[in-house]
Design a protein around this motif. Structure first.
Motif, short mmCIF file in Angstrom:
data_model
loop_
_atom_site.label_atom_id
_atom_site.label_comp_id
_atom_site.label_asym_id
_atom_site.label_seq_id
_atom_site.Cartn_x
_atom_site.Cartn_y
_atom_site.Cartn_z
N THR A 55 0.83 -1.20 0.00
CA THR A 55 0.00 0.00 0.00
C THR A 55 0.86 1.26 0.00
OG1 THR A 55 -1.78 -1.14 1.17
CG2 THR A 55 -1.79 1.27 1.26
N SER A 59 0.87 3.87 -3.11
CA SER A 59 0.56 5.26 -2.83
C SER A 59 1.68 6.18 -3.30
CB SER A 59 0.31 5.44 -1.32
OG SER A 59 0.06 6.79 -1.01
N VAL A 62 1.46 6.73 -6.92
CA VAL A 62 0.43 7.69 -7.33
C VAL A 62 0.86 9.12 -7.05
CG1 VAL A 62 -1.93 8.48 -6.89
CG2 VAL A 62 -1.44 6.03 -7.03
N PHE A 63 1.35 9.36 -5.83
CA PHE A 63 1.65 10.73 -5.43
C PHE A 63 3.03 11.22 -5.89
CE2 PHE A 63 -1.37 9.55 -1.92
CZ PHE A 63 -2.39 10.40 -2.32
N SER A 111 -0.95 3.94 5.88
CA SER A 111 0.08 3.50 4.94
C SER A 111 -0.04 4.24 3.62
CB SER A 111 -0.02 2.00 4.72
OG SER A 111 0.23 1.28 5.91
N ALA A 112 -1.28 4.48 3.18
CA ALA A 112 -1.49 5.22 1.94
C ALA A 112 -0.99 6.66 2.08
CB ALA A 112 -2.96 5.21 1.56
N GLY A 113 -1.18 7.26 3.25
CA GLY A 113 -0.71 8.63 3.46
C GLY A 113 0.80 8.76 3.42
N GLY A 115 2.63 7.52 1.38
CA GLY A 115 3.02 7.64 -0.02
C GLY A 115 3.32 9.06 -0.46
N CYS A 116 2.98 10.07 0.35
CA CYS A 116 3.29 11.46 0.01
C CYS A 116 4.77 11.79 0.21
CB CYS A 116 2.45 12.41 0.87
SG CYS A 116 0.70 12.41 0.43
#
Length: 414
Positions: A55, A59, A62-63, A111-113, A115-116
């Protein structure tokens, strides 16, 4: 230090931004493996651990390019600091959720956050390109950056896994977050070496990913990333099965040491011939080097096999960054470099997730079939007719937009 590397640091400010870049890149090798270790320590669920690592990687895929595109337009300082604060807040939430046994969906959301987190390697490479564009020193600079990457992967897993297994489970990811904060804020405080943002008119034509050559590099590195993600997760599980889970950090450090050694030597060479041919050879070598992992029976043999496998990584990555610079417009260089990292992150996500499932189903040794399969896919993309042909085309001029590049290519083909 050999003279080609010494010459790099004659440039004012180079020592400062490379040191900050080293700190800021430590989470690259610490956070994912730290989360795998933390979750496996707290829950014993390797499937969940691999999924969370996946994840974070997806992420970031994507970011990451979007953050780097903003950097090309507005500069590193204005973009990296707020993006890093978001990633740090998400990392804090993940640690709290794991410690207090909150629901799984909270773990995935945090976990997705994460990714920033910005691609610090792309930022420092862009600074080198700003200093040495068109000069022989740039090859050495890219080699040095690959060595720095591998230094992170030598010490990062040792620190992260060691802290999480010896001190407390959350210690590895916690220190990774601290390194990220220190590195990014130090790097962005150094304005003299920061590449200037490009005017808006230089960003017409859409994403850097419209480059046909960059598409080949990214697609290949999805499969390559699957190799890295699978090797990390499977090695932790294999060491656990052998009763020496903490030794996984040493074995992974040996893997990185092989790449570090090869990258340092490669940076001293001035090789002729087509870069695309060297790159394809490097991808094939990486794939073949995965096959002995199917025969591992103990940790010493695994360490030797991974050291040999690591010898092909850094030279391939150095050539990759040189190809990115040739196939991507100058105003989109940071974005182009980040797209390569994005491909790796997507691959890491696939490799870690799939290998975690295989481990839970059939055991750790079976998990090494994942990097072998991923290597085969990488070769198919890299040396396939369309892939190699796109990289071997005459390189367009780096100024201007992709529409202008396409027109030049069409005139050449006509």
């Amino acid at each position: 230090m050999p003279s080609p590397y010494r010459a790099l640091f004659a440039a004012p400010g180079s020592r400062g931004f490379t040191t900050a870049g080293l700190l800021g890149r430590m989470p690259l090798s610490m956070m994912g493996i730290g989360v795998v270790t933390m979750i496996s320590q707290l829950t014993g669920r390797y499937g969940l651990a691999g999924a969370l690592s996946a994840t974070m990687a997806l992420s970031a895929a994507v970011f990451g390019p979007q953050i780097s595109r903003l950097v090309d337009r507005h500069g590193q300082r204005r973009v990296l600091r707020p993006a890093t604060l978001v990633a740090l807040a998400a990392a804090t939430g993940l640690l709290l959720a794991a410690h207090f046994d909150w629901p799984d969906w909270v773990l995935f959301l945090c976990s997705a956050g994460i990714g920033c987190v910005p691609s610090i390697g792309a930022m420092t490479r862009a600074r080198w390109a700003y200093l040495f564009r068109g000069k022989p020193q740039l090859h050495t600079a890219y080699a040095f950056e690959s060595v720095v990457d591998e230094i992170c992967f030598i010490f990062g897993p040792i620190i992260s896994i060691g802290l999480s297994t010896v001190w407390f489970p959350e210690a590895g990811p916690l220190l990774a977050a601290c390194f990220l904060a220190a590195g990014v804020f130090w790097l962005t405080s150094q304005r003299a070496t920061e590449p200037p943002p490009h005017p808006r008119e230089h960003h017409t034509g859409g994403s850097a990913l419209r480059s046909a050559g960059l598409q080949v590099l990214v697609a290949t590195f999805v499969a390559t990333g699957a190799i890295f993600g699978a090797v990390d997760v499977v090695t932790v599980a294999f060491a656990d099965e052998q009763g020496h889970k903490g030794a996984a950090s040493v074995v992974l450090a040996v893997y990185a040491a092989g790449s570090c050694l090869a990258g340092a030597v490669f940076g001293l060479l001035r090789l002729g011939g087509a870069p695309a041919r060297r790159w394809a050879l490097g991808v094939c070598t990486m794939a073949v080097s995965m096959i002995p992992l199917l025969l591992v029976g103990n940790l010493p043999f695994l360490a030797v096999a991974l050291f040999v496998a690591g010898l092909s990584i850094a030279p391939t990555m150095i050539t990759t960054m040189a190809l990115v610079e040739l196939h991507v417009p100058r105003a989109k260089l940071t974005e182009g470099m980040t797209w390569v990292s994005t491909g790796l992150m997507v691959g890491v996500a696939l490799g870690s997730s799939l290998s975690g499932w295989v481990i839970d189903t059939a055991g750790a040794r079976a998990g090494y079939g994942v990097p072998v399969a991923a290597g085969a896919v990488a070769v198919a993309v890299a040396v396939g007719f369309l892939g190699y042909r796109r990289l071997s085309r005459p390189v367009p001029q780096r100024e201007g937009t992709h529409e202008q590049h396409s027109e030049r290519e069409e005139r050449h083909l006509a």
